[in-house]
Design an enzyme around this catalytic site. Sequence first.
Site, PDB file in Angstrom:
ATOM      1  CG  ASP A  93      -0.978  -0.935  13.452  1.00 19.89           C
ATOM      2  OD1 ASP A  93      -0.621  -1.862  14.205  1.00 19.89           O
ATOM      3  OD2 ASP A  93      -1.678   0.028  13.841  1.00 19.89           O
ATOM      4  CB  SER A  94      -0.144  -6.779  11.064  1.00 21.17           C
ATOM      5  OG  SER A  94       1.235  -7.005  11.258  1.00 21.17           O
ATOM      6  CE  LYS A  95      -2.114  -2.481  17.574  1.00 20.87           C
ATOM      7  NZ  LYS A  95      -2.390  -1.821  16.273  1.00 20.87           N
ATOM      8  NE  ARG A  96      -0.516 -10.494  10.860  1.00 19.74           N
ATOM      9  CZ  ARG A  96      -1.795 -10.595  10.511  1.00 19.74           C
ATOM     10  NH1 ARG A  96      -2.717 -10.741  11.449  1.00 19.74           N
ATOM     11  NH2 ARG A  96      -2.161 -10.537   9.244  1.00 19.74           N
TER      12      ARG A  96
END
Length: 270
Positions: A93-96
């Site tokens: 979960d890094s929402k890049r």
Amino acid sequence: MNFITAIKQRWQHADTLVCVGLDPEPAKFPAQFADDPDAVFHFCRDIVDATAEYACAFKPQIAHFAALAAEPALQRLIAHIHAAHPDIPVILDSKRGDIGSTAQHYASEAFDRYCADAVTANPYLGRDSVQPFLDRADKGVVILCRTSNPGAGDLQDLLVDGRPLYQHVAAKVSNEWNGQVNCALVVGATWPEQLREVRAIVGDIPFLVPGVGAQGGDVQAVVSNAKTADGTGLIVSSSRAILYASNGDDYAEAAANAAHSLRDEINRCR
């Protein structure tokens, strides 16, 4: 085996739609970790091993590790999941979301450095910002669509050609970006009507559904509005309610019980 195939197999073989979020906050750890220099890894490993039976996926949140300078612990944790629980995929979960070589490096970070099976991505910059993720056919790209936070509507509900922006995102992913069949969408549990609308747009594309548990999302509403015809299609994420079910010596057992309870609640609604 790509991510979508892996998650579908886990749904069927383990009969669970529960995703265990791994958001370490040392201040909430049991007292026994106070003097442990490797507390982040040890605590998260114990949670993983205790809840694996009830999990269709694990979702470590990269900021919780990076803020603690615990990126090496994150690498070791994902390696442990792959070694000890090889049939359970890991969603980083890094929402890049960025462009050019930066986007390529973000994809390499998620898939080559951390060896995640999937990553969350922000579509706001357009297709080229997620293309390096999409190009990895064996990996999953979990694209933000209608998020669970209270301010989601500030932008996601803006009308564009008569439809809210999140519906355009859903249609774009379904019709144009999912050529490798490796996409999923983030749609929050706190918006059951939007879950139903997005499901109608995208068919059987999997949903990562945050917001159950501490954020107050209703399991019955999630399942009834967003399950696919076979009763799956959902990766229902819970973090704090599982991780910190107890801050005593029974922390791992309490986490397992919380994951077990959530699995059973979801299954009753299917």
